[in-house]
Design a protein around this motif. Structure first.
Motif, PDB file in Angstrom:
ATOM      1  N   LEU A   1       5.222  -1.977  22.671  1.00  0.00           N
ATOM      2  CA  LEU A   1       4.744  -0.826  23.458  1.00  0.00           C
ATOM      3  C   LEU A   1       3.356  -1.110  24.035  1.00  0.00           C
ATOM      4  O   LEU A   1       3.073  -0.775  25.185  1.00  0.00           O
ATOM      5  N   LEU A   2       2.541  -1.782  23.211  1.00  0.00           N
ATOM      6  CA  LEU A   2       1.193  -2.140  23.667  1.00  0.00           C
ATOM      7  C   LEU A   2       1.274  -3.139  24.824  1.00  0.00           C
ATOM      8  O   LEU A   2       0.496  -3.066  25.786  1.00  0.00           O
TER       9      LEU A   2
ATOM     10  N   ILE B   1       3.688  -3.311  26.991  1.00  0.00           N
ATOM     11  CA  ILE B   1       4.163  -2.612  28.203  1.00  0.00           C
ATOM     12  C   ILE B   1       3.045  -1.768  28.819  1.00  0.00           C
ATOM     13  O   ILE B   1       2.857  -1.757  30.030  1.00  0.00           O
ATOM     14  N   TRP B   2       2.315  -1.058  27.959  1.00  0.00           N
ATOM     15  CA  TRP B   2       1.339  -0.082  28.464  1.00  0.00           C
ATOM     16  C   TRP B   2      -0.119  -0.534  28.442  1.00  0.00           C
ATOM     17  O   TRP B   2      -1.019   0.271  28.629  1.00  0.00           O
ATOM     18  N   HIS B   3      -0.346  -1.833  28.147  1.00  0.00           N
ATOM     19  CA  HIS B   3      -1.752  -2.214  27.938  1.00  0.00           C
ATOM     20  C   HIS B   3      -2.608  -2.088  29.202  1.00  0.00           C
ATOM     21  O   HIS B   3      -3.822  -1.996  29.113  1.00  0.00           O
ATOM     22  N   TYR B   4      -1.966  -2.030  30.394  1.00  0.00           N
ATOM     23  CA  TYR B   4      -2.777  -1.859  31.610  1.00  0.00           C
ATOM     24  C   TYR B   4      -3.330  -0.438  31.715  1.00  0.00           C
ATOM     25  O   TYR B   4      -4.248  -0.180  32.472  1.00  0.00           O
ATOM     26  N   GLN B   5      -2.720   0.484  30.961  1.00  0.00           N
ATOM     27  CA  GLN B   5      -3.242   1.857  30.978  1.00  0.00           C
ATOM     28  C   GLN B   5      -4.328   2.076  29.923  1.00  0.00           C
ATOM     29  O   GLN B   5      -4.921   3.145  29.858  1.00  0.00           O
ATOM     30  N   LEU B   6      -4.535   1.043  29.078  1.00  0.00           N
ATOM     31  CA  LEU B   6      -5.595   1.169  28.048  1.00  0.00           C
ATOM     32  C   LEU B   6      -6.963   1.060  28.701  1.00  0.00           C
ATOM     33  O   LEU B   6      -7.184   0.193  29.546  1.00  0.00           O
TER      34      LEU B   6
ATOM     35  N   LYS C   1      -6.824  -5.237  23.609  1.00  0.00           N
ATOM     36  CA  LYS C   1      -5.544  -5.184  22.888  1.00  0.00           C
ATOM     37  C   LYS C   1      -5.750  -5.456  21.395  1.00  0.00           C
ATOM     38  O   LYS C   1      -5.213  -4.763  20.547  1.00  0.00           O
TER      39      LYS C   1
END
Lengths: 222, 44
Positions: free
Chosen positions: A98-99, A101-106, A180
């Motif tokens: 999940l990280l 997939i979504w790490h660009y939103q972090l 990350k």
């Protein structure tokens, strides 16, 4: 007795016979061999399954963070080694995917605020509940309980420093990997501290029953 | 050959005993499964 426990036991029997060791030394050796084999197998499973999904380092980091804290804080346990292995893989690999997939939103703010909330909760639960023992290894002495609680808090302190340094390196270099890694530490801490709570015990016990029944049924059908 | 074998077994015995002591001073295994601890390692 699981297969790994059986192998460790048989190895200990043969080594003890060859070296003419007594029963206590044989039992300690079997325990140590099983500990080594089981923990290596758990780490290897997380890395291999993580690699299949392209997130070996993130999955291993989450697993390592939780395991190292678990050593002092204890927590809910599985009834069989393979269930522990399966739970460990799910808990480390799914968040890592999940990280990924979504790490660009972090963002640094999101990681920082999540981290602050997670660590405040972790300190509170650790102070209140740690160490949580198990039927296989009860902790009776108050001095041991206090020593393990102190060690758990020290490990949390170390995690705070590592997470903050990682965030600082991200701030200075803009390398998203450090963002990350920092979040992986936060996930590992949240999971491990959750296993200290009653809800954590309930969830892990339910997962234990579910996995046991699932494989019993499959065994009967095949 | 037998002498070497004996030495290897001694190393395995020593390493596994150190590992058992490491776990004995912890709250539990570093994983989610905890087998019964040997009597001689238990604190009374």
């Amino acid at each position: 007795m699981s297969r790994v426990e059986y192998i460790a036991d048989q190895m200990a029997v043969k080594i003890a016979a060859e070296l003419q060791l007594d029963e206590d030394k044989r039992a300690v050796m079997a325990y140590g061999l099983f500990a080594f084999m089981h923990m290596s197998l758990c780490a290897l499973s997380v890395i291999v399954v993580g690699a299949l999904f392209g997130v070996p380092l993130e999955a291993f980091l989450i697993s390592l963070t939780a395991s190292f804290l678990r050593k002092s804080s204890g927590g809910a346990h599985a009834s069989k080694p393979w269930i522990c292995n399966a739970e460990g893989v799910i808990i480390s690999v799914v968040p890592a995917i999940l990280l990924g997939i979504w790490h660009y939103q972090l963002t640094i703010y999101l990681v920082f605020i999540t981290g602050v909330i997670a660590f405040i909760w972790a300190y509170y639960i650790t102070l209140k509940l740690a160490p949580v023992d198990s039927p296989g290894k009860p902790i009776k002495k108050q001095a041991t309980r206090e020593r393990l609680k102190k060690r758990s808090l020290l490990i949390l302190n170390v995690y705070v420093v590592i997470a903050l340094v990682s965030l600082l390196v991200y701030y200075l270099t803009a390398n998203r990997l450090f963002l990350k890694y920092s979040f992986c530490i936060v996930i590992g801490v949240i999971w491990q501290v959750f296993t200290l709570t009653k809800t954590g015990h309930l969830l892990l016990n339910s997962a234990d029953v579910f996995l046991n029944n699932l494989f019993k049924k499959r065994g009967r059908e095949s | 050959m037998k002498h070497l074998n004996h030495k290897v077994l001694m190393v395995i015995a020593a390493v596994s005993t150190i590992f058992a002591s490491l776990v004995a001073t912890s709250a539990c295994f570093w994983a989610g499964y905890q087998p019964e601890e040997p009597k001689c390692l238990r604190e009374e």
